[in-house]
Design an enzyme around this catalytic site. Structure first.
Site, PDB file in Angstrom:
ATOM      1  N   GLY A 106     -38.007 -58.605 -34.721  1.00 16.01           N
ATOM      2  CA  GLY A 106     -38.624 -57.162 -34.776  1.00 16.01           C
ATOM      3  C   GLY A 106     -38.571 -56.548 -33.077  1.00 16.01           C
ATOM      4  O   GLY A 106     -37.706 -56.232 -33.268  1.00 16.01           O
ATOM      5  N   SER A 202     -32.420 -62.711 -34.238  1.00 18.03           N
ATOM      6  CA  SER A 202     -33.155 -61.630 -34.000  1.00 18.03           C
ATOM      7  C   SER A 202     -33.953 -61.471 -32.381  1.00 18.03           C
ATOM      8  O   SER A 202     -33.230 -62.400 -31.692  1.00 18.03           O
ATOM      9  CB  SER A 202     -33.436 -60.761 -35.332  1.00 18.03           C
ATOM     10  OG  SER A 202     -33.272 -59.287 -33.960  1.00 18.03           O
ATOM     11  N   TYR A 203     -34.354 -60.708 -32.745  1.00 22.16           N
ATOM     12  CA  TYR A 203     -36.200 -60.846 -31.135  1.00 22.16           C
ATOM     13  C   TYR A 203     -36.632 -62.027 -31.649  1.00 22.16           C
ATOM     14  O   TYR A 203     -37.490 -62.924 -30.375  1.00 22.16           O
ATOM     15  CB  TYR A 203     -36.984 -59.765 -31.799  1.00 22.16           C
ATOM     16  CG  TYR A 203     -38.184 -59.423 -30.388  1.00 22.16           C
ATOM     17  CD1 TYR A 203     -37.413 -58.766 -29.220  1.00 22.16           C
ATOM     18  CD2 TYR A 203     -39.631 -59.679 -30.071  1.00 22.16           C
ATOM     19  CE1 TYR A 203     -37.670 -58.206 -27.768  1.00 22.16           C
ATOM     20  CE2 TYR A 203     -39.404 -60.010 -28.774  1.00 22.16           C
ATOM     21  CZ  TYR A 203     -39.694 -59.013 -28.532  1.00 22.16           C
ATOM     22  OH  TYR A 203     -39.368 -59.149 -26.471  1.00 22.16           O
ATOM     23  N   ASP A 415     -22.084 -58.917 -37.371  1.00 22.55           N
ATOM     24  CA  ASP A 415     -23.296 -58.113 -37.260  1.00 22.55           C
ATOM     25  C   ASP A 415     -23.107 -57.252 -35.688  1.00 22.55           C
ATOM     26  O   ASP A 415     -22.384 -57.470 -34.610  1.00 22.55           O
ATOM     27  CB  ASP A 415     -24.271 -58.895 -36.761  1.00 22.55           C
ATOM     28  CG  ASP A 415     -25.942 -58.442 -36.294  1.00 22.55           C
ATOM     29  OD1 ASP A 415     -25.556 -57.267 -36.555  1.00 22.55           O
ATOM     30  OD2 ASP A 415     -26.640 -59.150 -35.538  1.00 22.55           O
ATOM     31  N   HIS A 468     -26.500 -60.558 -39.533  1.00 22.03           N
ATOM     32  CA  HIS A 468     -27.217 -60.096 -38.702  1.00 22.03           C
ATOM     33  C   HIS A 468     -27.863 -61.208 -38.895  1.00 22.03           C
ATOM     34  O   HIS A 468     -28.397 -62.240 -38.738  1.00 22.03           O
ATOM     35  CB  HIS A 468     -28.185 -58.723 -38.555  1.00 22.03           C
ATOM     36  CG  HIS A 468     -28.712 -58.755 -37.464  1.00 22.03           C
ATOM     37  ND1 HIS A 468     -28.918 -59.178 -35.877  1.00 22.03           N
ATOM     38  CD2 HIS A 468     -30.516 -59.052 -37.799  1.00 22.03           C
ATOM     39  CE1 HIS A 468     -29.378 -59.070 -35.541  1.00 22.03           C
ATOM     40  NE2 HIS A 468     -30.688 -59.300 -36.395  1.00 22.03           N
TER      41      HIS A 468
END
Ligand SMILES: *[C@@H]1O[C@H](CO)[C@@H](O)[C@H](O)[C@H]1NC(C)=O
Ligand SMILES: *[C@@H]1O[C@H](CO)[C@@H](O)[C@H](O)[C@H]1NC(C)=O
Ligand SMILES: *[C@@H]1O[C@H](CO)[C@@H](O)[C@H](O)[C@H]1NC(C)=O
Length: 496
Positions: A106, A202-203, A415, A468
């Site tokens: 996020g 991701s984050y 991605d 992703h």
């Protein structure tokens, strides 16, 4: 008369006692037998607490042979902060398999909404929003699988001190996740002796190494009771370094025919991604760059968007609120950065959101026990400020490599968000010695799954054709990947 009563009470008491012992026996962790690497006994009160978290059956759930648990673990008593978890024992031999924690990023997005329900968990909500389907490539085929919604404010995780929401950042997230683990192991002590791994995307390229570091550092001085048997971590399409991540996004977009030569040239000449602020010219160029991703999915260049309109009753916007202060400092100022991702079925998030907002589902999961004032969402609408977010994770990664932690970095190569180009630039900057350069790896039907580079202290794996959320786009390959990671085995370099 009185003595008869006493005898009856005594008999009743004995009956109750033996019943509770029997209950304790069947309810211990893995399918009913005692376990403990060092002859540890799981105490009755612990078993009772564990059993209270047992998820007997979810609405619309297919029958399964493994156990699942869900509930809250308090991470800060004073403020009343509690993180929500969902835990699945491995499908086979849970007593022998490692424990794997999965984290989404996020910041502010749910590991249950993405990880469990759309990527690698056992249960995916179906289009009818009433039933669940069993994911045939669920990662609890490889490990005991733990999902936690972190930090507070995400999903079902909450705080009773509302100001906490404005104090969130990388540091508190790592600290609370660490406290969560220490307390979770107290509830599930039979897993304490297992090898422990963390994975995320991701984050979570920030979260996972930061949590690993918190465990690594505290393991040096904590009492044995709080020691965590951390062996390694794996991160995919991971945000790692502002300069190379942002540069890589732009290179990738040009090279994949997403942006024009003019936009590419403007960004190249006007943006300096080592800085925290963009010039006016850079901002204009980046606006054109993000405009393209209004019409195609940045997270997966070659898959369709969700066009069904049956879902308009649920929050149908994929735009999430902008969070101030997060890395990367320049691109995160754009609305386009804060779009939610979709997945293989681009409409899946609508089924998930509808399913987890059902009161019967929440009850079965022991979730939302404090009756929160807002609905469950994939990504928090409450978090709007982020206090700390380092521009580079490379120092942390260097430290953990030196500490002997197993590190795998993977990348779905379609991605556009944290593209393979960005990760390659980042790893180049890390500057490790290459033991084995660019080697293909094969799936069990003799196809090239992607490529690997084996560095001295780190394994890099690409997954061909995955966006992703790699496990959602290439589920078979992702399961193969995690099995090899956990076994510390190279992926097969030849068809087999
Ligand atoms: C938060 O407050 C509610 C209501 O008072 C309480 O039931 C709950 O246990 C509190 N949570 C924590 C983690 O202290
Ligand atoms: C979208 O919804 C409207 C109103 O409910 C309906 O009339 C229309 O047929 C729907 N379109 C599609 C493509 O489902
Ligand atoms: C929690 O439950 C209340 C109803 O008691 C509901 O209105 C709210 O949307 C739920 N929130 C979450 C996060 O599940």
């Amino acid at each position: 008369m009185a003595s008869t009563n006493a005898a009856v009470s005594l008999a009743l008491l004995l009956l109750l006692l033996s019943a509770s012992v029997a209950l304790a026996r069947v309810s211990v962790g893995y399918g009913g037998f005692w376990h403990g690497g060092d002859g540890m006994k799981v105490r009755g009160d612990v078993l009772g607490r564990q059993e209270a978290d047992r998820v007997v059956e979810l609405p619309g759930q297919p029958p399964v042979g493994f156990k699942q648990y869900a509930g809250y673990v308090t991470v800060n008593e004073k403020h009343g902060r509690a993180l929500f978890y969902w835990f699945f024992e491995a499908m086979t031999e849970p007593e022998k398999r490692p424990l794997l924690l999965w984290l989404n990023g996020g910041p502010g997005c749910s590991s249950i909404g993405y990880g469990e329900a759309e990527e690698l968990g056992p249960f995916f909500p179906k289009k009818d929003q009433q039933t669940l389907k069993l994911n045939p490539h669920t990662w609890n085929k490889a490990a005991n699988l733990l999902f936690v919604e972190s930090p507070v404010g995400v999903g079902f995780s909450y705080t009773n001190t509302s100001e906490d929401i404005n104090e969130l950042g990388d540091e508190i997230t790592a600290k609370d996740s660490h406290a969560f683990l220490v307390n979770w192991f107290k509830r599930f002590p039979q897993f304490k002796s297992h090898d422990f791994y963390i994975a995320g995307e991701s984050y979570a390229g920030h979260y996972v190494p930061q949590l690993a570091k918190a465990i690594f550092d505290s393991n040096k001085h904590v009492p044995k009771s709080d020691y965590i048997n951390l062996k390694g971590f794996m991160i995919g399409n991971a945000l790692l370094d502002d300069e190379t991540d942002q540069k890589g996004m732009v290179e990738y977009a040009w090279d994949h025919a997403v942006i024009s030569d003019r936009v590419y040239r403007d960004i190249k000449t006007k943006c300096d991604f080592r800085r925290k602020k963009a010039s006016v010219g850079c901002n204009t160029a980046l606006t054109s760059y993000f405009n393209v991703y209004e019409i195609i999915d940045m997270y997966s260049l070659y898959t369709p968007s969700c066009v069904s309109n049956s879902s308009s009753s649920i929050s149908s916007s994929r735009q999430r609120p902008m969070i101030q202060g997060i890395a990367p400092q320049i691109l995160s100022k754009f609305d386009g950065w804060h779009k939610r991702s979709a997945g293989y079925d681009p409409c899946a998030p609508y089924y998930t959101e509808s399913y987890f907002n059902r009161p019967d589902v929440q009850k079965a999961l022991h979730a939302n026990v404090t009756s929160m004032s807002y609905p469950w969402t994939h990504c928090s609408d409450a978090i709007s400020i982020w206090r700390d977010s380092p521009a580079s994770m490379l120092p942390t990664i260097r430290k953990l490599i030196a500490g002997g932690i197993r590190i795998w970095v993977y990348s779905g190569d379609t991605d556009g968000r944290i593209p393979v180009t960005a990760t390659r630039l980042t790893l180049k900057k890390l500057g490790l010695k290459i033991n084995e350069d660019w080697t293909p790896w094969y799936t069990n039907n003799k196809q090239v799954g992607g490529w690997t580079i084996e560095y001295d202290g780190l394994m890099f794996v690409t997954i061909r054709g995955a966006g992703h959320e790699v496990p959602s786009f290439k589920p078979k390959q992702a399961l193969q990947l995690v099995k090899h990671f956990l076994a510390n085995k190279k992926l097969p370099p030849k068809p087999f």
